[in-house]
Design a protein around this motif. Structure first.
Motif, PDB file in Angstrom:
ATOM      1  N   GLY A 124       0.905  -1.205  -0.065  1.00 41.76           N
ATOM      2  CA  GLY A 124      -0.016  -0.185   0.165  1.00 41.76           C
ATOM      3  C   GLY A 124       0.520   1.298  -0.034  1.00 41.76           C
ATOM      4  O   GLY A 124       0.305   2.310  -0.156  1.00 41.76           O
ATOM      5  N   GLY A 189      -6.789  12.005  -3.635  1.00 38.92           N
ATOM      6  CA  GLY A 189      -6.431  10.674  -3.736  1.00 38.92           C
ATOM      7  C   GLY A 189      -7.740   9.736  -4.186  1.00 38.92           C
ATOM      8  O   GLY A 189      -8.836  10.281  -4.564  1.00 38.92           O
ATOM      9  N   PHE A 190      -7.554   8.534  -4.831  1.00 37.98           N
ATOM     10  CA  PHE A 190      -8.569   7.829  -5.021  1.00 37.98           C
ATOM     11  C   PHE A 190      -9.636   7.546  -4.031  1.00 37.98           C
ATOM     12  O   PHE A 190     -10.859   7.594  -4.537  1.00 37.98           O
ATOM     13  CB  PHE A 190      -7.803   6.107  -5.098  1.00 37.98           C
ATOM     14  CG  PHE A 190      -8.824   5.048  -5.543  1.00 37.98           C
ATOM     15  CD1 PHE A 190      -9.237   5.058  -6.880  1.00 37.98           C
ATOM     16  CD2 PHE A 190      -9.304   4.345  -4.580  1.00 37.98           C
ATOM     17  CE1 PHE A 190     -10.158   3.872  -7.087  1.00 37.98           C
ATOM     18  CE2 PHE A 190     -10.359   3.221  -4.689  1.00 37.98           C
ATOM     19  CZ  PHE A 190     -10.641   3.088  -6.182  1.00 37.98           C
ATOM     20  N   SER A 191      -9.324   7.527  -2.748  1.00 36.93           N
ATOM     21  CA  SER A 191     -10.541   7.420  -2.156  1.00 36.93           C
ATOM     22  C   SER A 191     -11.501   8.296  -1.848  1.00 36.93           C
ATOM     23  O   SER A 191     -12.673   7.885  -1.772  1.00 36.93           O
ATOM     24  CB  SER A 191     -10.045   7.114  -0.359  1.00 36.93           C
ATOM     25  OG  SER A 191      -8.799   6.335  -0.684  1.00 36.93           O
ATOM     26  N   LEU A 216      -9.560  -3.976  -1.637  1.00 38.78           N
ATOM     27  CA  LEU A 216      -9.445  -3.266  -0.262  1.00 38.78           C
ATOM     28  C   LEU A 216     -10.723  -3.107   0.438  1.00 38.78           C
ATOM     29  O   LEU A 216     -11.703  -2.356  -0.114  1.00 38.78           O
ATOM     30  CB  LEU A 216      -8.628  -2.058  -0.473  1.00 38.78           C
ATOM     31  CG  LEU A 216      -7.058  -2.336  -0.562  1.00 38.78           C
ATOM     32  CD1 LEU A 216      -6.612  -1.025  -1.040  1.00 38.78           C
ATOM     33  CD2 LEU A 216      -6.592  -2.522   0.603  1.00 38.78           C
ATOM     34  N   HIS A 219     -12.013   0.266   0.469  1.00 40.35           N
ATOM     35  CA  HIS A 219     -12.691   0.860  -0.638  1.00 40.35           C
ATOM     36  C   HIS A 219     -14.173   0.410  -0.742  1.00 40.35           C
ATOM     37  O   HIS A 219     -15.122   1.221  -1.093  1.00 40.35           O
ATOM     38  CB  HIS A 219     -11.901   0.449  -1.742  1.00 40.35           C
ATOM     39  CG  HIS A 219     -10.688   1.153  -2.244  1.00 40.35           C
ATOM     40  ND1 HIS A 219      -9.577   0.955  -2.581  1.00 40.35           N
ATOM     41  CD2 HIS A 219     -10.109   2.419  -1.309  1.00 40.35           C
ATOM     42  CE1 HIS A 219      -8.578   1.504  -2.485  1.00 40.35           C
ATOM     43  NE2 HIS A 219      -8.748   2.413  -1.475  1.00 40.35           N
ATOM     44  N   THR A 254      -9.435  -3.373 -10.971  1.00 41.12           N
ATOM     45  CA  THR A 254      -8.159  -2.901 -11.136  1.00 41.12           C
ATOM     46  C   THR A 254      -7.628  -3.576 -12.554  1.00 41.12           C
ATOM     47  O   THR A 254      -6.920  -4.708 -12.154  1.00 41.12           O
ATOM     48  CB  THR A 254      -7.224  -3.257  -9.783  1.00 41.12           C
ATOM     49  OG1 THR A 254      -7.674  -4.588  -9.384  1.00 41.12           O
ATOM     50  CG2 THR A 254      -7.701  -2.233  -8.729  1.00 41.12           C
ATOM     51  N   PHE A 259      -5.437  -5.803  -7.682  1.00 41.65           N
ATOM     52  CA  PHE A 259      -5.094  -5.710  -6.336  1.00 41.65           C
ATOM     53  C   PHE A 259      -5.790  -6.623  -5.543  1.00 41.65           C
ATOM     54  O   PHE A 259      -7.041  -6.583  -5.596  1.00 41.65           O
ATOM     55  CB  PHE A 259      -5.249  -4.159  -5.734  1.00 41.65           C
ATOM     56  CG  PHE A 259      -4.509  -4.323  -4.385  1.00 41.65           C
ATOM     57  CD1 PHE A 259      -3.376  -3.943  -4.249  1.00 41.65           C
ATOM     58  CD2 PHE A 259      -5.246  -4.452  -3.347  1.00 41.65           C
ATOM     59  CE1 PHE A 259      -2.661  -3.716  -3.035  1.00 41.65           C
ATOM     60  CE2 PHE A 259      -4.490  -4.532  -2.046  1.00 41.65           C
ATOM     61  CZ  PHE A 259      -3.306  -4.084  -2.019  1.00 41.65           C
ATOM     62  N   ASP A 287      -9.611   1.402 -11.374  1.00 43.37           N
ATOM     63  CA  ASP A 287      -8.782   1.981 -10.597  1.00 43.37           C
ATOM     64  C   ASP A 287      -7.224   1.559 -10.875  1.00 43.37           C
ATOM     65  O   ASP A 287      -6.795   0.524 -10.963  1.00 43.37           O
ATOM     66  CB  ASP A 287      -8.890   1.271  -9.187  1.00 43.37           C
ATOM     67  CG  ASP A 287      -7.822   1.442  -8.028  1.00 43.37           C
ATOM     68  OD1 ASP A 287      -7.017   2.359  -8.202  1.00 43.37           O
ATOM     69  OD2 ASP A 287      -8.169   0.767  -7.005  1.00 43.37           O
ATOM     70  N   TYR A 289      -4.277   2.212 -10.143  1.00 39.81           N
ATOM     71  CA  TYR A 289      -3.451   2.869  -8.698  1.00 39.81           C
ATOM     72  C   TYR A 289      -2.029   2.917  -8.852  1.00 39.81           C
ATOM     73  O   TYR A 289      -1.211   3.459  -8.402  1.00 39.81           O
ATOM     74  CB  TYR A 289      -3.780   1.925  -7.407  1.00 39.81           C
ATOM     75  CG  TYR A 289      -3.688   0.561  -7.619  1.00 39.81           C
ATOM     76  CD1 TYR A 289      -4.508  -0.457  -8.438  1.00 39.81           C
ATOM     77  CD2 TYR A 289      -2.368   0.061  -6.791  1.00 39.81           C
ATOM     78  CE1 TYR A 289      -3.937  -1.678  -8.417  1.00 39.81           C
ATOM     79  CE2 TYR A 289      -2.146  -1.318  -6.993  1.00 39.81           C
ATOM     80  CZ  TYR A 289      -2.875  -2.250  -7.784  1.00 39.81           C
ATOM     81  OH  TYR A 289      -2.753  -3.526  -8.037  1.00 39.81           O
ATOM     82  N   THR A 316      -3.972   8.091  -8.969  1.00 41.96           N
ATOM     83  CA  THR A 316      -3.483   8.816  -7.720  1.00 41.96           C
ATOM     84  C   THR A 316      -2.021   8.872  -7.856  1.00 41.96           C
ATOM     85  O   THR A 316      -1.151   8.092  -8.346  1.00 41.96           O
ATOM     86  CB  THR A 316      -3.917   7.683  -6.574  1.00 41.96           C
ATOM     87  OG1 THR A 316      -3.319   8.153  -5.327  1.00 41.96           O
ATOM     88  CG2 THR A 316      -3.242   6.239  -6.885  1.00 41.96           C
ATOM     89  N   SER A 318      -0.527   8.401  -4.960  1.00 39.56           N
ATOM     90  CA  SER A 318      -0.191   7.788  -3.682  1.00 39.56           C
ATOM     91  C   SER A 318       0.937   6.446  -3.960  1.00 39.56           C
ATOM     92  O   SER A 318       1.728   6.320  -2.784  1.00 39.56           O
ATOM     93  CB  SER A 318      -1.417   6.966  -2.981  1.00 39.56           C
ATOM     94  OG  SER A 318      -2.261   8.047  -2.676  1.00 39.56           O
ATOM     95  N   LYS A 319       1.089   5.966  -5.100  1.00 34.84           N
ATOM     96  CA  LYS A 319       1.893   5.056  -5.450  1.00 34.84           C
ATOM     97  C   LYS A 319       3.245   5.698  -5.947  1.00 34.84           C
ATOM     98  O   LYS A 319       4.400   5.269  -5.731  1.00 34.84           O
ATOM     99  CB  LYS A 319       1.572   3.873  -6.112  1.00 34.84           C
ATOM    100  CG  LYS A 319       0.349   2.971  -5.575  1.00 34.84           C
ATOM    101  CD  LYS A 319       1.147   2.153  -4.499  1.00 34.84           C
ATOM    102  CE  LYS A 319      -0.282   1.665  -3.369  1.00 34.84           C
ATOM    103  NZ  LYS A 319      -0.642   0.277  -3.757  1.00 34.84           N
ATOM    104  N   ARG A 326      -2.004  13.123  -0.885  1.00 32.21           N
ATOM    105  CA  ARG A 326      -3.680  13.259  -1.073  1.00 32.21           C
ATOM    106  C   ARG A 326      -3.708  13.888  -2.283  1.00 32.21           C
ATOM    107  O   ARG A 326      -4.590  15.009  -2.301  1.00 32.21           O
ATOM    108  CB  ARG A 326      -4.253  13.817   0.186  1.00 32.21           C
ATOM    109  CG  ARG A 326      -4.051  13.396   1.636  1.00 32.21           C
ATOM    110  CD  ARG A 326      -4.084  11.860   1.648  1.00 32.21           C
ATOM    111  NE  ARG A 326      -5.165  11.136   1.066  1.00 32.21           N
ATOM    112  CZ  ARG A 326      -5.070  10.216   0.262  1.00 32.21           C
ATOM    113  NH1 ARG A 326      -4.063   9.474  -0.186  1.00 32.21           N
ATOM    114  NH2 ARG A 326      -6.235   9.251   0.074  1.00 32.21           N
TER     115      ARG A 326
HETATM  116  C1  LIG Z   1      -5.680  -0.921  -5.039  1.00 35.96           C
HETATM  117  C2  LIG Z   1      -5.453   0.438  -4.590  1.00 35.96           C
HETATM  118  N1  LIG Z   1      -6.171   1.488  -5.024  1.00 35.96           N
HETATM  119  C3  LIG Z   1      -5.936   2.918  -4.570  1.00 35.96           C
HETATM  120  C4  LIG Z   1      -5.019   3.024  -3.942  1.00 35.96           C
HETATM  121  C5  LIG Z   1      -4.635   4.529  -3.535  1.00 35.96           C
HETATM  122  O1  LIG Z   1      -5.486   5.139  -2.709  1.00 35.96           O
HETATM  123  P1  LIG Z   1      -5.434   6.619  -2.270  1.00 35.96           P
HETATM  124  O2  LIG Z   1      -5.159   7.577  -3.453  1.00 35.96           O
HETATM  125  O3  LIG Z   1      -6.770   7.099  -1.671  1.00 35.96           O
HETATM  126  O4  LIG Z   1      -4.161   6.742  -1.382  1.00 35.96           O
HETATM  127  C6  LIG Z   1      -4.422   2.097  -3.160  1.00 35.96           C
HETATM  128  C7  LIG Z   1      -3.348   2.564  -2.108  1.00 35.96           C
HETATM  129  O5  LIG Z   1      -2.750   1.766  -1.382  1.00 35.96           O
HETATM  130  C8  LIG Z   1      -4.456   0.979  -3.394  1.00 35.96           C
HETATM  131  O6  LIG Z   1      -4.022  -0.174  -2.874  1.00 35.96           O
END
Ligand SMILES: Cc1ncc(COP(=O)(O)O)c(C=O)c1O
Length: 473
Positions: A124, A189-191, A216, A219, A254, A259, A287, A289, A316, A318-319, A326
């Motif tokens: 993550g 972010g994605f969330s 996840l 989500h 995904t 994922f 997604d 990601y 996102t 985030s990765k 965010r």
């Molecule tokens: C499957 C997946 N989707 C999306 C995200 C990104 O989420 P966010 O942009 O809210 O941090 C992650 C991050 O861990 C993820 O594992």
């Protein structure tokens, strides 16, 4: 220059001068001293002023070397207690920093702080210690210097036009997304994007969003909190079975890199999900990601390119950069863009300065450069993980490693929980596959670990890999 310091009872020989300059030489020398155990975890380092005096160099040079090593995770700095060698750093004699060396069997167990895992291979997160601070700062400076004054107002709820334009170009080039800046929405972010979509779908009368058997829970929870049901699609050796979709209003998938299982959506099932959306008027939530991180061949292009009218693309930072930023983005079918912007609203927006910085980061080429170097780092780690497991635990199969920052380690049946328990005793945080399994998943449960090899800083990678190898059956 060769020198030693005896301040605060530490007597350490350092040779900080090298062809690459004093700061670099000192940083390398200190890193080496920590890595080889000459500076033990918890050791308090002299103040920058006294080390500079000992070595006969400028104080700034020492302060900068300390700051570099704090950023990399070798040292910690706290107000009041000075700079110390980080507790999670193992003395190690194998593997070069960043090369992902394979640990030999039988290395001595490492000390750890009680109560808190010394290492984490929880998936993550990218390696936060390698966040491109200098490049990001440069971009931030340029972005702020050139921003018009009205950029600092409330602005467009969709996000800054500079960022939407930069993303439209980048996503078309790197991910095959068909994007018009007007149909892009910047999110936290994605969330955040998923929360907005949950509200939008609910308002449109959608009651059900199908999800994958593995994913996840957080989500799925976001969709459920919008009043939507989230049944699981079947999963088999070809991955998620999108042929099983029926009258759901939307599906969350995904496609580039499932994922956490790690394979791309099978080509027949990519076609099936788009055909389902066209036939039923359903919406596909894609997604993407970690789409940038594919190692052995070209990345799988975005599903959105097949039908931008029926697929919402979600990306996102985030990765690729860091979750703490965010920052995320949605590319919406043009018919939904206005509605999504209204669902997001004027108040629920993201900081303008970070948006402008990311725009500058993308257009200057710094994003591509960062992704390329991160890809190299993670690829080395992935190779080291596969080699170490093959060597130390031949019963365990490493799967899902063509892309991303995590791997799935298939364990002998019935061993997942005991491996996780043993890891906890070793001070290693790990997630099992059960953690990512939908409660209605139909497929036979598999015993496996989801290993986030991108998570540790370079300074802890070799120790984390060694701890993992110790607990594998
Ligand atoms: C499957 C997946 N989707 C999306 C995200 C990104 O989420 P966010 O942009 O809210 O941090 C992650 C991050 O861990 C993820 O594992």
């Amino acid at each position: 220059m060769a020198n030693s310091w005896a301040t605060l009872g530490v007597d350490l020989h350092l040779e900080p001068a090298g062809s690459s300059g004093l700061r670099r030489g000192l940083t390398d020398a200190l890193r080496d001293a920590v890595r080889t155990g000459r500076l033990a975890p918890g050791t308090r380092l002299p103040s920058s002023r006294s080390l500079a005096a000992d070595l006969g160099i400028a104080r700034n040079t020492v302060a900068e070397a300390y700051a570099d090593l704090v950023a990399e995770g070798w040292l910690t700095a706290r107000q009041g207690s000075g700079t110390q060698v980080a507790m999670g750093v193992p003395p190690t004699s194998f593997g070069q920093r960043g090369t992902g060396g394979v640990p030999p069997a039988g290395t001595a167990p490492r000390r750890r702080e009680p109560g808190r895992p010394a290492y984490s291979l929880v998936p993550g997160s990218p390696d936060l210690a390698s966040f491109p601070r200098t490049e990001w700062l440069k971009a931030a400076r340029r972005a702020l210097a050139t921003a018009p004054f009205d950029a600092l107002g409330y602005g467009d709820p969709r996000g800054r036009p500079e960022l939407r334009t930069a993303l439209a170009g980048y996503l078309a080039r790197a991910r095959g997304v068909r994007a018009d800046p007007d149909s892009i929405l910047i999110t936290a972010g994605f969330s955040h994007a998923l929360r907005i979509l949950g509200a939008l779908l609910g308002a449109r009368g959608v009651r059900t969003v199908a999800v994958e058997s593995y994913g996840l829970d957080v989500h799925w929870g976001l969709l459920r909190s919008a009043g939507l049901a989230t049944p699981a699609l079947p999963y088999d050796e070809l991955g998620t079975d999108t042929g099983a979709l029926s009258d759901e209003g939307a599906v969350l998938v995904t496609p580039a890199h499932q994922f956490p299982m790690g394979m791309p959506l099978h080509p027949d099932r990519r076609t099936a999900v788009v055909e389902w959306a066209r036939r039923t008027g359903g919406l596909v939530l894609e997604d993407d990601y970690d789409g940038e991180f594919r190692y052995d061949r070209q990345p799988v292009g975005a599903l959105q390119g097949l039908d931008p009218g029926r697929v919402v693309y979600l990306g996102t930072a985030s990765k690729s950069l860091a979750p703490g930023l965010r920052l995320g983005w949605m590319v919406l079918p043009p018919s939904l863009a206005q509605e999504a912007a209204e669902a997001k609203g004027r108040v629920d927006t993201c900081g303008v300065l970070d948006q402008l910085t990311l725009a500058e980061f993308l257009t200057s080429g710094a994003y591509d450069r960062h992704v390329r170097s991160a890809r190299l780092r993670y690829r080395r780690r992935r190779d080291a993980l596969a080699a170490a497991v093959a060597d130390r635990a031949p019963e365990v199969r490493v799967t899902g490693i063509a892309a991303g920052l995590h791997a799935v380690l298939r364990l002998p049946p019935g061993t997942e929980q005991s491996v996780i328990q043993a890891a906890t005793w070793q001070g290693l945080a790990l997630h099992g596959l059960a953690f990512h399994r939908h409660e209605q998943a139909l497929a036979e449960p598999l015993d496996a670990l989801v290993v986030g090899y991108g998570t540790p800083p370079d300074s802890a990678w070799a120790g984390a890999l060694e701890a993992l190898c110790r607990v594998l059956p």
